[in-house]
Design a protein around this motif. Structure first.
Motif, PDB file in Angstrom:
ATOM      1  N   VAL A  50     -12.229 -16.216  -2.277  1.00  0.00           N
ATOM      2  CA  VAL A  50     -12.026 -16.572  -3.678  1.00  0.00           C
ATOM      3  C   VAL A  50     -10.682 -16.019  -4.132  1.00  0.00           C
ATOM      4  CG1 VAL A  50     -12.933 -16.273  -6.014  1.00  0.00           C
ATOM      5  CG2 VAL A  50     -14.499 -16.523  -4.111  1.00  0.00           C
ATOM      6  N   GLU A  51      -9.887 -16.867  -4.812  1.00  0.00           N
ATOM      7  CA  GLU A  51      -8.613 -16.422  -5.380  1.00  0.00           C
ATOM      8  C   GLU A  51      -8.793 -16.228  -6.886  1.00  0.00           C
ATOM      9  OE1 GLU A  51      -8.124 -19.701  -3.658  1.00  0.00           O
ATOM     10  OE2 GLU A  51      -7.982 -18.598  -1.774  1.00  0.00           O
ATOM     11  N   VAL A  52      -8.344 -15.078  -7.371  1.00  0.00           N
ATOM     12  CA  VAL A  52      -8.428 -14.761  -8.791  1.00  0.00           C
ATOM     13  C   VAL A  52      -7.018 -14.509  -9.299  1.00  0.00           C
ATOM     14  CG1 VAL A  52      -9.388 -13.212 -10.526  1.00  0.00           C
ATOM     15  CG2 VAL A  52     -10.704 -13.735  -8.478  1.00  0.00           C
ATOM     16  N   ARG A  53      -6.574 -15.348 -10.243  1.00  0.00           N
ATOM     17  CA  ARG A  53      -5.218 -15.207 -10.782  1.00  0.00           C
ATOM     18  C   ARG A  53      -5.270 -14.302 -12.005  1.00  0.00           C
ATOM     19  NH1 ARG A  53      -2.660 -18.465 -14.358  1.00  0.00           N
ATOM     20  NH2 ARG A  53      -4.221 -20.085 -14.069  1.00  0.00           N
ATOM     21  N   LYS A  54      -4.654 -13.125 -11.844  1.00  0.00           N
ATOM     22  CA  LYS A  54      -4.473 -12.192 -12.958  1.00  0.00           C
ATOM     23  C   LYS A  54      -2.976 -11.962 -13.025  1.00  0.00           C
ATOM     24  CE  LYS A  54      -8.744  -9.485 -12.993  1.00  0.00           C
ATOM     25  NZ  LYS A  54      -9.271  -8.121 -12.931  1.00  0.00           N
ATOM     26  N   PRO A  55      -2.291 -12.698 -13.927  1.00  0.00           N
ATOM     27  CA  PRO A  55      -0.824 -12.648 -13.933  1.00  0.00           C
ATOM     28  C   PRO A  55      -0.312 -11.213 -13.900  1.00  0.00           C
ATOM     29  CG  PRO A  55      -1.600 -14.241 -15.513  1.00  0.00           C
ATOM     30  CD  PRO A  55      -2.817 -13.535 -14.992  1.00  0.00           C
ATOM     31  N   PRO A  56       0.714 -10.931 -13.118  1.00  0.00           N
ATOM     32  CA  PRO A  56       1.611 -11.874 -12.447  1.00  0.00           C
ATOM     33  C   PRO A  56       1.202 -12.222 -11.015  1.00  0.00           C
ATOM     34  CG  PRO A  56       2.519  -9.692 -12.286  1.00  0.00           C
ATOM     35  CD  PRO A  56       1.222  -9.570 -13.051  1.00  0.00           C
ATOM     36  N   ILE A  57       0.051 -11.736 -10.501  1.00  0.00           N
ATOM     37  CA  ILE A  57      -0.273 -12.015  -9.106  1.00  0.00           C
ATOM     38  C   ILE A  57      -1.638 -12.688  -8.971  1.00  0.00           C
ATOM     39  CG2 ILE A  57       1.091 -10.021  -8.370  1.00  0.00           C
ATOM     40  CD1 ILE A  57      -1.466  -8.633  -7.579  1.00  0.00           C
ATOM     41  N   THR A  58      -1.872 -13.222  -7.766  1.00  0.00           N
ATOM     42  CA  THR A  58      -3.151 -13.843  -7.442  1.00  0.00           C
ATOM     43  C   THR A  58      -3.829 -13.024  -6.354  1.00  0.00           C
ATOM     44  OG1 THR A  58      -2.260 -16.020  -7.977  1.00  0.00           O
ATOM     45  CG2 THR A  58      -4.271 -15.961  -6.670  1.00  0.00           C
ATOM     46  N   TYR A  59      -4.979 -12.470  -6.682  1.00  0.00           N
ATOM     47  CA  TYR A  59      -5.747 -11.678  -5.716  1.00  0.00           C
ATOM     48  C   TYR A  59      -6.620 -12.603  -4.884  1.00  0.00           C
ATOM     49  CZ  TYR A  59      -4.524  -7.685  -8.673  1.00  0.00           C
ATOM     50  OH  TYR A  59      -3.844  -6.733  -9.375  1.00  0.00           O
ATOM     51  N   SER A  60      -6.844 -12.247  -3.629  1.00  0.00           N
ATOM     52  CA  SER A  60      -7.748 -12.999  -2.755  1.00  0.00           C
ATOM     53  C   SER A  60      -8.825 -12.049  -2.249  1.00  0.00           C
ATOM     54  CB  SER A  60      -6.985 -13.593  -1.578  1.00  0.00           C
ATOM     55  OG  SER A  60      -5.995 -14.481  -2.038  1.00  0.00           O
ATOM     56  N   PHE A  61     -10.073 -12.470  -2.365  1.00  0.00           N
ATOM     57  CA  PHE A  61     -11.198 -11.642  -1.936  1.00  0.00           C
ATOM     58  C   PHE A  61     -12.091 -12.437  -1.001  1.00  0.00           C
ATOM     59  CE2 PHE A  61     -10.155 -10.212  -6.283  1.00  0.00           C
ATOM     60  CZ  PHE A  61      -9.796  -8.903  -6.001  1.00  0.00           C
ATOM     61  N   LYS A  62     -12.433 -11.829   0.136  1.00  0.00           N
ATOM     62  CA  LYS A  62     -13.406 -12.431   1.057  1.00  0.00           C
ATOM     63  C   LYS A  62     -14.773 -11.853   0.710  1.00  0.00           C
ATOM     64  CE  LYS A  62     -14.410 -13.357   5.839  1.00  0.00           C
ATOM     65  NZ  LYS A  62     -14.034 -13.150   7.233  1.00  0.00           N
ATOM     66  N   VAL A  71     -22.611  -3.131  -8.956  1.00  0.00           N
ATOM     67  CA  VAL A  71     -22.741  -1.993  -8.048  1.00  0.00           C
ATOM     68  C   VAL A  71     -21.667  -0.960  -8.369  1.00  0.00           C
ATOM     69  CG1 VAL A  71     -23.760  -3.323  -6.169  1.00  0.00           C
ATOM     70  CG2 VAL A  71     -21.282  -3.079  -6.292  1.00  0.00           C
ATOM     71  N   GLY A  72     -21.869   0.241  -7.871  1.00  0.00           N
ATOM     72  CA  GLY A  72     -20.891   1.302  -8.060  1.00  0.00           C
ATOM     73  C   GLY A  72     -19.630   1.021  -7.256  1.00  0.00           C
ATOM     74  N   ALA A  73     -18.547   1.640  -7.667  1.00  0.00           N
ATOM     75  CA  ALA A  73     -17.256   1.413  -7.027  1.00  0.00           C
ATOM     76  C   ALA A  73     -17.268   1.821  -5.550  1.00  0.00           C
ATOM     77  CB  ALA A  73     -16.166   2.168  -7.773  1.00  0.00           C
ATOM     78  N   LYS A  74     -18.083   2.807  -5.189  1.00  0.00           N
ATOM     79  CA  LYS A  74     -18.148   3.266  -3.794  1.00  0.00           C
ATOM     80  C   LYS A  74     -18.750   2.212  -2.872  1.00  0.00           C
ATOM     81  CE  LYS A  74     -18.338   8.212  -4.701  1.00  0.00           C
ATOM     82  NZ  LYS A  74     -19.137   9.438  -4.560  1.00  0.00           N
ATOM     83  N   LEU A  75     -19.565   1.314  -3.410  1.00  0.00           N
ATOM     84  CA  LEU A  75     -20.234   0.294  -2.597  1.00  0.00           C
ATOM     85  C   LEU A  75     -19.422  -0.993  -2.464  1.00  0.00           C
ATOM     86  CD1 LEU A  75     -23.872   0.704  -3.952  1.00  0.00           C
ATOM     87  CD2 LEU A  75     -22.899   1.691  -1.884  1.00  0.00           C
ATOM     88  N   LEU A  76     -18.274  -1.078  -3.096  1.00  0.00           N
ATOM     89  CA  LEU A  76     -17.473  -2.298  -3.060  1.00  0.00           C
ATOM     90  C   LEU A  76     -17.067  -2.748  -1.657  1.00  0.00           C
ATOM     91  CD1 LEU A  76     -15.172  -2.297  -6.186  1.00  0.00           C
ATOM     92  CD2 LEU A  76     -17.194  -3.648  -5.726  1.00  0.00           C
ATOM     93  N   PRO A  77     -16.723  -1.843  -0.726  1.00  0.00           N
ATOM     94  CA  PRO A  77     -16.362  -2.315   0.618  1.00  0.00           C
ATOM     95  C   PRO A  77     -17.472  -3.114   1.310  1.00  0.00           C
ATOM     96  CG  PRO A  77     -15.661  -0.048   0.330  1.00  0.00           C
ATOM     97  CD  PRO A  77     -16.472  -0.409  -0.874  1.00  0.00           C
ATOM     98  N   GLU A  78     -18.734  -2.920   0.926  1.00  0.00           N
ATOM     99  CA  GLU A  78     -19.843  -3.683   1.493  1.00  0.00           C
ATOM    100  C   GLU A  78     -19.952  -5.071   0.856  1.00  0.00           C
ATOM    101  OE1 GLU A  78     -23.393  -1.418   0.915  1.00  0.00           O
ATOM    102  OE2 GLU A  78     -22.505   0.409   1.751  1.00  0.00           O
ATOM    103  N   VAL A  79     -19.369  -5.242  -0.334  1.00  0.00           N
ATOM    104  CA  VAL A  79     -19.513  -6.465  -1.112  1.00  0.00           C
ATOM    105  C   VAL A  79     -18.346  -7.423  -0.903  1.00  0.00           C
ATOM    106  CG1 VAL A  79     -19.706  -7.367  -3.466  1.00  0.00           C
ATOM    107  CG2 VAL A  79     -20.905  -5.281  -2.837  1.00  0.00           C
ATOM    108  N   LEU A  80     -17.129  -6.889  -0.828  1.00  0.00           N
ATOM    109  CA  LEU A  80     -15.949  -7.745  -0.720  1.00  0.00           C
ATOM    110  C   LEU A  80     -14.884  -7.103   0.148  1.00  0.00           C
ATOM    111  CD1 LEU A  80     -13.388  -6.621  -2.685  1.00  0.00           C
ATOM    112  CD2 LEU A  80     -15.031  -7.227  -4.420  1.00  0.00           C
ATOM    113  N   GLU A  81     -13.958  -7.941   0.609  1.00  0.00           N
ATOM    114  CA  GLU A  81     -12.801  -7.477   1.364  1.00  0.00           C
ATOM    115  C   GLU A  81     -11.564  -8.053   0.688  1.00  0.00           C
ATOM    116  OE1 GLU A  81     -10.758  -8.011   5.775  1.00  0.00           O
ATOM    117  OE2 GLU A  81     -12.828  -8.654   5.456  1.00  0.00           O
ATOM    118  N   ASN A  82     -10.632  -7.174   0.336  1.00  0.00           N
ATOM    119  CA  ASN A  82      -9.414  -7.621  -0.328  1.00  0.00           C
ATOM    120  C   ASN A  82      -8.469  -8.187   0.731  1.00  0.00           C
ATOM    121  OD1 ASN A  82      -7.162  -8.018  -1.876  1.00  0.00           O
ATOM    122  ND2 ASN A  82      -7.173  -5.978  -2.785  1.00  0.00           N
ATOM    123  N   VAL A  83      -8.230  -9.501   0.684  1.00  0.00           N
ATOM    124  CA  VAL A  83      -7.335 -10.156   1.649  1.00  0.00           C
ATOM    125  C   VAL A  83      -6.097 -10.706   0.938  1.00  0.00           C
ATOM    126  CG1 VAL A  83      -9.115 -10.689   3.353  1.00  0.00           C
ATOM    127  CG2 VAL A  83      -8.698 -12.293   1.505  1.00  0.00           C
TER     128      VAL A  83
END
Length: 146
Positions: A50-62, A71-83
């Motif tokens: 999924v691509e999320v555009r938050k100007p000025p950049i576009t983030y991509s998350f798998k 979920v808590g911030a510590k559990l984020l690596p189990e939920v998504l991967e920043n690509v």
């Protein structure tokens, strides 16, 4: 859970602060997958990018895991991967270094530079050189007749 709504997942994965902000971003066309804009009710599954555009950049998350409960911030690596590609972060860094403020011109309070320019415009330099001497002595009044 095999599938989840994109707006709920964006909120649960802490990409947006509130679920209404996530839904609004979808409606504005800031959330896309494979170049297609997603509606808030679109379902996603693990493996999607999924691509999320938050100007000025576009983030991509798998998406690793589809969740709809935050979920808590510590559990984020189990939920998504920043690509997100590195050039997007370079763009963010260049934007930060340039000192550009993302504000529409003419809105909000004037900056210090705007204020100096405005003061200079209102009191031109040549005005200081002119002396306005309107003092007339008694008896020198001009009655308009010669």
């Amino acid at each position: 859970m095999n599938e989840a709504r994109i707006d709920k997942w964006l909120w649960a994965a802490r990409i947006f602060k509130t679920s209404s902000m996530a839904a609004a971003a979808c409606k504005k066309g800031q959330v896309s997958m494979q170049g297609m804009q997603l509606k808030p009710s679109r379902t996603i599954k693990a493996g999607d990018v999924v691509e999320v555009r938050k100007p000025p950049i576009t983030y991509s998350f798998k998406i690793k895991q589809t969740i709809e409960k935050r979920v808590g911030a510590k559990l984020l690596p189990e939920v998504l991967e920043n690509v997100t590609p590195p050039e997007q972060y370079e763009l963010l860094e260049m934007n930060r270094l340039s000192g550009f403020v993302n504000r529409a011109r003419g809105t909000g309070r004037p900056t210090k530079k705007d204020r100096r320019d405005l003061d200079e415009f209102q009191t031109p330099e040549y005005m200081d050189d002119l002396l306005f001497d309107f003092d007339m002595e008694d008896g020198e009044e001009d009655d308009g007749e010669d």
